[in-house]
Design a protein around this motif. Structure first.
Motif, PDB file in Angstrom:
ATOM      1  N   VAL A 542       0.859  -1.187   0.000  1.00 26.95           N
ATOM      2  CA  VAL A 542       0.000   0.000   0.000  1.00 26.95           C
ATOM      3  C   VAL A 542       0.891   1.232   0.000  1.00 26.95           C
ATOM      4  CG1 VAL A 542      -1.740   1.310   1.268  1.00 26.95           C
ATOM      5  CG2 VAL A 542      -1.903  -1.190   1.147  1.00 26.95           C
ATOM      6  N   GLN A 543       0.797   2.036  -1.067  1.00 25.71           N
ATOM      7  CA  GLN A 543       1.625   3.233  -1.167  1.00 25.71           C
ATOM      8  C   GLN A 543       1.170   4.325  -0.207  1.00 25.71           C
ATOM      9  OE1 GLN A 543       0.967   4.010  -5.359  1.00 25.71           O
ATOM     10  NE2 GLN A 543       3.017   3.312  -5.872  1.00 25.71           N
ATOM     11  N   ALA A 544      -0.140   4.559  -0.176  1.00 26.39           N
ATOM     12  CA  ALA A 544      -0.697   5.614   0.677  1.00 26.39           C
ATOM     13  C   ALA A 544      -2.186   5.369   0.817  1.00 26.39           C
ATOM     14  CB  ALA A 544      -0.436   6.992   0.070  1.00 26.39           C
ATOM     15  N   THR A 545      -2.802   6.077   1.733  1.00 26.30           N
ATOM     16  CA  THR A 545      -4.252   5.990   1.907  1.00 26.30           C
ATOM     17  C   THR A 545      -4.829   7.405   1.917  1.00 26.30           C
ATOM     18  OG1 THR A 545      -4.028   5.983   4.322  1.00 26.30           O
ATOM     19  CG2 THR A 545      -4.174   3.830   3.212  1.00 26.30           C
ATOM     20  N   ALA A 546      -6.102   7.487   1.610  1.00 20.86           N
ATOM     21  CA  ALA A 546      -6.790   8.785   1.612  1.00 20.86           C
ATOM     22  C   ALA A 546      -8.201   8.579   2.142  1.00 20.86           C
ATOM     23  CB  ALA A 546      -6.834   9.370   0.201  1.00 20.86           C
ATOM     24  N   SER A 547      -8.658   9.501   2.974  1.00 17.46           N
ATOM     25  CA  SER A 547     -10.021   9.445   3.500  1.00 17.46           C
ATOM     26  C   SER A 547     -10.405  10.826   4.002  1.00 17.46           C
ATOM     27  CB  SER A 547     -10.134   8.418   4.636  1.00 17.46           C
ATOM     28  OG  SER A 547      -9.440   8.876   5.788  1.00 17.46           O
ATOM     29  N   LEU A 548     -11.663  10.987   4.343  1.00 18.08           N
ATOM     30  CA  LEU A 548     -12.130  12.264   4.890  1.00 18.08           C
ATOM     31  C   LEU A 548     -11.414  12.585   6.199  1.00 18.08           C
ATOM     32  CD1 LEU A 548     -14.046  14.672   4.791  1.00 18.08           C
ATOM     33  CD2 LEU A 548     -15.795  13.238   5.893  1.00 18.08           C
ATOM     34  N   VAL A 552      -9.923  16.204   7.175  1.00 15.04           N
ATOM     35  CA  VAL A 552     -10.406  16.920   8.360  1.00 15.04           C
ATOM     36  C   VAL A 552      -9.243  17.246   9.296  1.00 15.04           C
ATOM     37  CG1 VAL A 552     -11.763  16.642  10.475  1.00 15.04           C
ATOM     38  CG2 VAL A 552     -12.749  16.019   8.249  1.00 15.04           C
ATOM     39  N   ARG A 553      -8.337  16.312   9.449  1.00 15.02           N
ATOM     40  CA  ARG A 553      -7.190  16.535  10.339  1.00 15.02           C
ATOM     41  C   ARG A 553      -6.337  17.702   9.828  1.00 15.02           C
ATOM     42  NH1 ARG A 553      -5.146  11.974   9.778  1.00 15.02           N
ATOM     43  NH2 ARG A 553      -5.943  10.913  11.616  1.00 15.02           N
ATOM     44  N   LEU A 567      -3.238  18.662  14.692  1.00 16.40           N
ATOM     45  CA  LEU A 567      -3.275  17.759  13.546  1.00 16.40           C
ATOM     46  C   LEU A 567      -3.920  16.444  13.991  1.00 16.40           C
ATOM     47  CD1 LEU A 567      -2.398  17.610  10.559  1.00 16.40           C
ATOM     48  CD2 LEU A 567      -0.290  16.513  11.332  1.00 16.40           C
ATOM     49  N   SER A 568      -5.170  16.542  14.362  1.00 15.60           N
ATOM     50  CA  SER A 568      -5.889  15.400  14.931  1.00 15.60           C
ATOM     51  C   SER A 568      -7.374  15.574  14.678  1.00 15.60           C
ATOM     52  CB  SER A 568      -5.606  15.280  16.435  1.00 15.60           C
ATOM     53  OG  SER A 568      -6.082  16.452  17.094  1.00 15.60           O
ATOM     54  N   ALA A 579     -14.540  21.679   9.168  1.00 19.74           N
ATOM     55  CA  ALA A 579     -13.505  21.003   8.378  1.00 19.74           C
ATOM     56  C   ALA A 579     -14.116  20.283   7.181  1.00 19.74           C
ATOM     57  CB  ALA A 579     -12.740  20.023   9.264  1.00 19.74           C
ATOM     58  N   ALA A 580     -15.271  19.642   7.399  1.00 21.50           N
ATOM     59  CA  ALA A 580     -15.936  18.947   6.298  1.00 21.50           C
ATOM     60  C   ALA A 580     -16.411  19.925   5.232  1.00 21.50           C
ATOM     61  CB  ALA A 580     -17.099  18.124   6.829  1.00 21.50           C
TER      62      ALA A 580
END
Length: 849
Positions: A542-548, A552-553, A567-568, A579-580
């Motif tokens: 897995v190179q990287a992941t992405a999610s909401l 948001v962080r 950053l949390s 943030a959303a």
């Protein structure tokens, strides 16, 4: 002539001496009305040929390539509208070979590419991404709060100031590695495609879309002034290079390759004709074999078009198989008629004799072939089911075009006198242990104890070794890129470039987090999504992941002047809502409009079977442990998620399919032979071939996937033909009282040459596929050639050896009260029979028995 055996039919030279009302009802209906039958066949051929020419389309579909009944795919289809860009998409990379992306000339060319793609039919414009797309934005935190805008400056005019502004925007947008190459020499356009290209509901024409990519971009930019490279398919020498990957482009390249491969069909026809001509030395009967087999192909394509089916890169291979099967059965009919005509029998009577002997065997063999195709319906992938339907239609029409039309046509044209006399001389010489007789004598040795036990022992050793190797057979793709195409293909070269210059691959595995409306903003939901992303990222592929949660962080930290303490994910709902809101402007693909579905996306290094299995296992474990009624983790979307589901379906279907194929073939053999021992003799060579075929796939680095899954089923269904013809004749003579050695010698004398001819003909029909530009077709050609030839060898060598172990006691006088059955292969000439009997009487008693 010598005395006629019970199973032979009288020689009738004058048609007036033949009882036209003899034979069964079907024979009388066809042969007593030959002219209307032939006229009807020709009329239907013209009609179906017209439909094939005017209605048949070569039209692949993304939806047909995926297993729609699998839970992964059902989850994806149910939430497809909320997951833009995670289904069917194309990625276009525009490279500047003489500079970087900040060249105004390059940016002008990129704009033209963007605009052309944006206006192309079937493109989901709202979700298209590129440097020129207004939806690709940058953001930053200032003293006044968040600021942002499109990456491409609003006032871009190609000046140094606007170029400098673009550099800053790219850095602030964080798109280096995704939309911008790490060496700043190319940029990517992500082009999602719709289910339908127009309001009328027509599906996307992938072939036309692929051609448009070539004509509008490569011809316009890359091949400018470089026609030689264009003609050869090599990369152009211009300043701009265009690289394209994605399902639509892959399918377009497949269709282009398949159109070139159609020349192989002509090669197969010519090769088969010369094989038949070399066997018969009769031009008219050889031409008739080819014509009747081509009629079956025309009928099959016409019926497919009439029923509304379209061809695709997989079902387009079916006409090759139908033609080869048709030739094999037509050759059987021609051989029987030739032998009767050689005795002096009138050609019409010879045709009816051959029909009586071979129609039942031919129908049984075609039913076995049809079962090999029909079991593919068990595979929950529409493209394979379409292949099964189109192939079953082709096998069904062979009954009319080959089993009926061939003998009727031969009853008109007959065979050449010299060819018939030559066939009689060959049989006479064989009976005298000359010519082919030496081959038959060699094969007869396998009915002796020493040869039989040695052969069976070697077969068992081969089977055990093959079985051990076949344990390494893998499901799915074993190589990077598109395994459907050769490694040196333009598509795979483009894929290699993109993989090496971009940090995020096109192999996306997405888990959908489904909640009630506005539920994806819930703190606990975001925490769980973040944990899932962390779990996936621990896998080395897995190179990287992405999610909401990531967005948001980052936005939350930006709100507090970039303070790393923030950053949390905050528990304060207002902070999450804000943030959303910001994320909906910059990364709208991370959740849907009402925030009820959000994907957790993993970017994989490759789509190899092992990678997909391991990543899917991580996601499934997490989903099972953390799914709740108001928060469900659903697998899977993205190209890698869809392929993982396909691999699972193929793995489950592989053994199930083989079980049903062998079950059906077993039932056919039991009905035909009326002996479980004979059924074992017929099946064991097929089992050995299946095991060795899987071992060959391992050694060639071929995985079991949509393209190769049908091969073993087809090999079993078609391969049993040899046993049906050869073993049926052997059992017939054993039940007449002959010992095993004599019965087998009669069987190979009657059908040995034809069995070898069938094997060589089938192999010749598919062997040219090995030179196909389409990798999966080349693999299928090699595997089918191996199975056809090995099944032939197994029939000629293993059947007598196994018969020694299982069938020596078949054929006692106690069975004489059964009605004598006609052999399922053509009898030898009476003259040849007499010579053979006299020759056997001169042999020592041990050799005769």
């Amino acid at each position: 002539m010598g005395g006629i055996k019970q199973d032979q039919m009288p020689v009738i030279r004058d048609i007036a001496d033949f009882d036209a009302q003899s034979g069964n009802l079907l024979e009388r209906m066809v042969f007593n009305h030959r002219l209307p039958f032939v006229a009807g066949i020709l009329l239907v051929t013209l009609l179906l040929g017209y439909m094939a020419l005017t209605r048949l389309e070569l039209k692949p579909s993304f939806e047909k390539m995926i297993p729609q009944g699998h839970p992964y795919i059902q989850n994806f289809l149910e939430n497809r509208k909320a997951l833009r860009g995670l289904g069917n998409s194309v990625r276009v990379v525009v490279e500047n070979t003489q500079g970087d992306i900040f060249d105004p000339a390059y940016l002008d060319a990129l704009k033209q590419v963007h605009d052309e793609l944006f206006l192309s039919p079937g493109v989901d414009r709202a979700w298209m991404k590129s440097l020129w797309a207004p939806g690709v934005r940058w953001t930053e935190v200032t003293e006044q709060g968040f600021q942002g805008g499109p990456v491409m400056p609003d006032g871009y005019d190609g000046s140094p100031a606007s170029i400098e502004q673009l550099k800053q925007n790219i850095a602030r947008a964080g798109i280096v590695g995704s939309l911008v190459a790490s060496d700043f020499k190319s940029t990517m356009l992500v082009v999602p495609l719709l289910d339908q290209a127009a309001a009328g509901g027509q599906g996307v024409d992938y072939h036309q879309f692929s051609r448009d990519l070539e004509d509008k971009f490569r011809l316009r930019f890359e091949y400018a002034g470089d026609r030689q490279a264009q003609a050869s398919g090599e990369e152009g020498q211009g300043a701009i290079k265009v690289r394209v990957i994605g399902f639509a482009k892959l399918v377009g390249d497949l269709i282009d390759g398949l159109l070139r491969v159609m020349a192989f069909f002509g090669l197969a026809v010519v090769t088969t004709f010369f094989i038949i001509l070399a066997y018969t030395r009769c031009l008219r009967s050889s031409l008739l074999v080819i014509v009747c087999s081509l009629l079956a192909v025309v009928w099959q394509l016409g019926i497919v078009a009439w029923l509304g089916y379209a061809l695709d890169p997989y079902s387009i291979l079916v006409p090759f198989l139908i033609f080869a099967i048709g030739v094999s059965h037509a050759a059987q009919k021609m051989n029987g008629i030739m032998q009767d005509i050689a005795l002096g029998t009138h050609r019409l009577v010879a045709a009816r004799y051959t029909f009586r002997r071979l129609f039942l065997a031919g129908v049984t063999a075609l039913l076995a072939d049809a079962v090999g195709f029909a079991v593919l319906m068990l595979i929950d992938i529409p493209v394979i089911q379409d292949l099964a339907i189109t192939a079953s239609i082709g096998v069904a029409v062979l009954i009319l075009t080959t089993l009926l039309m061939m003998p009727v046509a031969l009853s008109y044209v007959g065979v050449g006198k010299r060819a018939a006399e030559r066939a009689l001389r060959i049989d006479t010489n064989a009976a005298a242990h000359k010519g082919f007789g030496r081959v038959w004598d060699f094969l007869d040795r396998f009915t002796e104890k020493r040869w039989a036990l040695t052969t069976v022992g070697l077969a068992v050793a081969l089977g055990v070794a093959g079985f051990m190797v076949s344990h390494n057979l893998q499901i799915g793709d074993l190589d990077a890129g598109a395994p459907e195409l050769r490694p040196e293909s333009r598509y795979n070269r483009d894929n290699a470039y993109i993989t090496s210059h971009y940090a995020l691959s096109s192999d996306l595995f997405a888990v959908m987090v489904k909640t009630p409306a506005e539920g994806c903003l819930n703190y606990q939901t975001l925490i769980q999504a973040d944990r899932l992303a962390w779990a996936l990222q621990q896998h080395p592929s897995v190179q990287a992941t992405a999610s909401l949660a990531n967005a948001v962080r980052q936005i939350t930290a930006g709100t507090y002047e970039g303070n790393p303490k923030f950053l949390s994910l905050q528990r304060n709902q207002d902070v999450l809502n804000y943030a959303a809101q910001q994320a909906s402007v910059n990364t709208p693909e991370l959740f849907n409009t009402d925030c009820s579905v959000m994907p957790v996306i993993a970017f994989l290094k490759d789509h190899k079977a092992q990678t997909l299995d391991e990543v899917a296992a991580i996601a499934e474990r997490f989903a099972a442990e953390n799914s709740e009624p108001d928060r469900q983790f659903l697998l899977a979307a993205g190209s890698a998620g869809i392929e993982a589901a396909t691999n699972i379906v193929v793995r489950d279907a592989n053994r199930t399919m083989l079980f049903y194929v062998y079950l059906a073939v077993t039932l056919f053999c039991l009905v035909t032979f009326r002996s479980w021992r004979a059924t074992l003799v017929a099946l064991l060579p097929l089992v050995l071939t299946s095991v060795l075929c899987e071992a060959l796939m391992v050694m060639m680095g071929i995985g079991v996937k949509v393209a190769t899954l049908p091969v073993i089923a087809l090999g079993v269904g078609i391969g049993v033909d040899y046993a049906l013809y050869l073993l049926s004749v052997q059992l017939h003579y054993q039940r007449q009282g002959l010992p095993l050695a004599a019965a087998y010698k009669q069987a190979v004398f009657f059908t040995g040459r034809v069995v070898a001819l069938v094997g060589i003909t089938l192999a010749a029909g598919v062997l040219p596929w090995a030179w196909s530009p389409i990798k999966f077709q080349a693999d299928m050609g090699i595997l089918l050639t191996f199975m056809f030839l090995w099944n032939m060898i197994g029939a000629l060598i293993l059947i007598p050896a196994l018969s020694y172990l299982l069938l020596r006691k078949v054929g006692k006088p106690a069975q004489s009260d059964e009605p004598a059955e006609a052999p399922l292969a053509e009898p030898a000439a009476d003259a040849a029979q007499s010579v053979r009997v006299e020759s056997e009487q001169r042999q020592p008693a041990r050799e005769r028995t």
